[in-house]
Design a protein around this motif. Structure first.
Motif, short mmCIF file in Angstrom:
data_model
loop_
_atom_site.label_atom_id
_atom_site.label_comp_id
_atom_site.label_asym_id
_atom_site.label_seq_id
_atom_site.Cartn_x
_atom_site.Cartn_y
_atom_site.Cartn_z
N THR A 63 -15.42 -21.97 -2.82
CA THR A 63 -14.74 -22.99 -2.01
C THR A 63 -14.66 -22.55 -0.55
O THR A 63 -14.90 -23.34 0.37
N ILE A 64 -14.31 -21.28 -0.34
CA ILE A 64 -14.24 -20.74 1.03
C ILE A 64 -15.62 -20.76 1.67
O ILE A 64 -15.79 -21.19 2.82
N ALA A 65 -16.64 -20.33 0.92
CA ALA A 65 -18.01 -20.28 1.45
C ALA A 65 -18.50 -21.68 1.80
O ALA A 65 -19.15 -21.87 2.84
N GLY A 66 -18.19 -22.66 0.95
CA GLY A 66 -18.62 -24.04 1.22
C GLY A 66 -17.98 -24.60 2.48
O GLY A 66 -18.63 -25.30 3.26
N THR A 67 -16.71 -24.26 2.68
CA THR A 67 -16.01 -24.73 3.88
C THR A 67 -16.56 -24.08 5.14
O THR A 67 -16.79 -24.75 6.15
N VAL A 68 -16.81 -22.77 5.07
CA VAL A 68 -17.40 -22.07 6.21
C VAL A 68 -18.80 -22.61 6.49
O VAL A 68 -19.18 -22.82 7.65
N GLY A 69 -19.54 -22.90 5.42
CA GLY A 69 -20.90 -23.42 5.57
C GLY A 69 -20.95 -24.77 6.25
O GLY A 69 -21.94 -25.10 6.92
N LYS A 70 -19.89 -25.56 6.12
CA LYS A 70 -19.84 -26.86 6.79
C LYS A 70 -19.37 -26.75 8.23
O LYS A 70 -19.39 -27.74 8.97
N LEU A 71 -18.91 -25.56 8.62
CA LEU A 71 -18.45 -25.28 9.98
C LEU A 71 -17.24 -26.12 10.39
O LEU A 71 -16.90 -26.17 11.57
N GLY A 72 -16.63 -26.81 9.42
CA GLY A 72 -15.40 -27.57 9.70
C GLY A 72 -15.56 -28.69 10.70
O GLY A 72 -14.59 -29.11 11.33
N MET A 73 -16.79 -29.21 10.84
CA MET A 73 -17.05 -30.18 11.90
C MET A 73 -17.24 -31.61 11.39
O MET A 73 -17.69 -32.46 12.15
N ASP A 74 -16.92 -31.89 10.15
CA ASP A 74 -17.24 -33.21 9.58
C ASP A 74 -16.71 -34.36 10.43
O ASP A 74 -17.46 -35.26 10.82
N SER A 231 -9.85 -24.19 12.65
CA SER A 231 -8.78 -24.86 11.92
C SER A 231 -9.14 -25.04 10.45
O SER A 231 -8.32 -24.79 9.56
N SER A 232 -10.36 -25.46 10.18
CA SER A 232 -10.81 -25.67 8.80
C SER A 232 -10.81 -24.37 8.02
O SER A 232 -10.40 -24.32 6.85
N LEU A 233 -11.26 -23.29 8.66
CA LEU A 233 -11.27 -21.98 8.01
C LEU A 233 -9.86 -21.51 7.70
O LEU A 233 -9.58 -20.99 6.61
N ALA A 234 -8.94 -21.71 8.65
CA ALA A 234 -7.54 -21.31 8.43
C ALA A 234 -6.93 -22.08 7.26
O ALA A 234 -6.23 -21.51 6.42
N VAL A 235 -7.23 -23.37 7.18
CA VAL A 235 -6.68 -24.21 6.10
C VAL A 235 -7.19 -23.75 4.74
O VAL A 235 -6.42 -23.60 3.79
N ILE A 236 -8.51 -23.55 4.61
CA ILE A 236 -9.07 -23.19 3.31
C ILE A 236 -8.65 -21.79 2.88
O ILE A 236 -8.41 -21.52 1.70
N LEU A 237 -8.52 -20.87 3.85
CA LEU A 237 -8.02 -19.53 3.51
C LEU A 237 -6.57 -19.61 3.05
O LEU A 237 -6.16 -18.92 2.10
N TYR A 238 -5.81 -20.45 3.73
CA TYR A 238 -4.40 -20.64 3.38
C TYR A 238 -4.28 -21.16 1.94
O TYR A 238 -3.38 -20.77 1.19
N MET A 239 -5.23 -22.04 1.53
CA MET A 239 -5.17 -22.65 0.21
C MET A 239 -5.70 -21.74 -0.90
O MET A 239 -5.31 -21.87 -2.06
N ARG A 240 -6.62 -20.82 -0.56
CA ARG A 240 -7.31 -20.05 -1.60
C ARG A 240 -7.04 -18.55 -1.55
O ARG A 240 -7.40 -17.83 -2.48
N ILE A 241 -6.44 -18.05 -0.49
CA ILE A 241 -6.29 -16.61 -0.34
C ILE A 241 -5.43 -15.99 -1.43
O ILE A 241 -5.65 -14.84 -1.85
#
Length: 436
Positions: A63-74, A231-241
């Motif tokens: 999940t973290i890798a997928g979010t980083v891979g999208k660069l949070g720019m959708d 921001s996207s990376l911070a959110v997904i880390l917050y949810m999965r860390i």
């Protein structure tokens, strides 16, 4: 006659592209929630806490890798496509290239982490199959093109067709008594299938081979979009860390118990999102009318978010044993206490979503990033202290406390958001005052 006329008016309003797009997106969420709950719980019961924890551990990294891979720019890319329609193929092609470039580095970092932890071969097999979810995420840009045209129906149809077929595959694996790695392979196959369907639908009226790459545009996108990425990376880390740290610091069984508990809490996450997006137009209108009305409307909204979340938390707390027993069975009964702690994270989460509308309307979005980063820092520090001592219970405490810090107490730190902190405190004291 009057009823017929009214019915036609309502039907014509519902037939607009915007409403149709919202309805299709809602169908997507509901279908995945229902099927995911039924089949997901069956899989959890079949695998048991240890293997269920092992699967969720690797899924957290995916999940973290997928979010980083999208660069949070959708969202940013959709805006770019709408503002520069003539450059659509260049925007999509450049973004596709950027995502392809970063994904091997992200997955390589996960492999190095697994190696440093000296994990057994099972984890590498799980990562290999589940990585299909990451490798094909560049094709998610097709969905952004559909969203820009209000054609989310095509994405929902393709992905949910694959999702339903994937659910049937998991049922087959369950009745066939297949080992854990087969379930990871099934999930990877489902992801691959969804993007095959998505690409086929896209190719009917478009051509993915017309996408082009521009290095100068890539630099421009990175310069303009890095806040969204962060921001996207911070959110997904917050949810999965918490899942990553729990699996790394204790064992798979503890993570399995924790994962089963948080899936119950996650059922209610769509509620504040749905209510919040529906109430946004009312807040915007109030802002245009007067600041006093705007503040009053926000207080009303926050009050009700507090009431709904507290009622849900109380009900789940009272019936946690029965919920875990019915859904997961006797092997997961320890998750009942974890659920009692974790379910109270709904209260700050609901309050956080409610206040986000105020931040958007007042153009204070940067504070959403600040509070997410603050919550992430607190979550990591609390997990480092609590997990070695209390295992999954410690992770649940860390999540709930950090949610209160991020969503509520962080609002007291900044002058521009202090009014929201006062509103949130007032909402908690007005639980039984339904006049506001």
């Amino acid at each position: 006659m009057i009823i017929t006329t009214k019915f036609k008016e309502i039907k014509s309003k519902l037939a607009t592209p915007v409403v149709s797009n919202i309805l299709w997106l809602s169908l997507d969420k509901v279908l995945k929630l229902v099927i995911g709950l039924i089949v997901g719980i069956w899989v959890a019961r079949y695998l048991g806490p240890s293997q269920w924890g092992e699967l969720n551990y690797v899924l957290a990294f995916i999940t973290i890798a997928g979010t980083v891979g999208k660069l949070g720019m959708d969202g940013f890319l959709i805006k770019e496509i709408l503002e520069h329609p003539s450059k659509k193929n260049e925007i999509l092609g450049t973004s596709f290239f950027m995502r392809l470039l970063i994904i091997p580095f992200v997955l390589g970092a996960i492999l190095i982490y697994f190696y440093l932890l000296n994990l057994n071969a099972d984890y590498y097999w799980l990562l290999a199959f589940l990585s299909l979810n990451v490798f094909i995420t560049p094709l998610d840009l097709i969905d952004l093109d559909f969203q820009s045209k209000l054609q989310s129906k095509l994405t929902v149809v393709s992905k949910n067709t694959a999702y339903v077929l994937g659910a049937f595959l998991r049922v087959y694996l369950l009745v066939s008594n297949k080992p854990l790695v087969w379930f990871a392979a099934g999930m990877g196959f489902e992801a691959l299938l969804s993007y095959i369907f998505l690409t086929i639908l896209y190719q009917k009226n478009n051509n993915i081979f017309q996408w082009t790459v521009s290095i100068s545009l890539a630099k421009k996108l990175l310069r303009a979009g890095w806040p969204f990425t962060l921001s996207s990376l911070a959110v997904i880390l917050y949810m999965r860390i918490d899942q990553v740290m729990l699996g790394s610091m204790v064992n798979e069984k503890e993570l399995g118990l924790f994962s089963s508990a948080i899936k119950i809490s996650d059922i209610f996450i769509f509620l504040p999102m749905a209510v919040s997006s529906s109430y946004l137009p009312s807040l915007v209108h109030a802002k245009k009318t007067s600041q006093e009305l705007f503040i009053r409307k926000n207080q009303f909204f926050i009050n009700w978010m507090a009431r709904i979340s507290i009622v849900l938390a109380i009900l789940v707390t009272l019936f946690s044993d029965q919920i875990i027993q019915v859904l997961y069975g006797a092997d997961y009964m320890q998750a009942s206490g974890i659920l009692v702690i974790h379910i109270w994270s709904l209260v700050p989460m609901f309050l956080g979503v409610a206040t986000s509308q105020y931040l958007i309307i007042e153009n204070l979005q940067k504070f959403s990033l600040y509070r997410t980063v603050l919550g992430l820092i607190f979550n990591v520090l609390l997990n480092l202290y609590l997990i070695p001592r209390y295992g999954a219970f410690g992770a649940a405490f860390a999540t709930t406390i950090s949610q209160f810090v991020a969503a509520v107490f962080s609002m007291a730190l900044f002058q521009q958001t202090r009014i929201l902190f006062k509103m949130q405190l007032r909402s908690l004291t007005m639980f039984f005052n339904f006049s506001l």
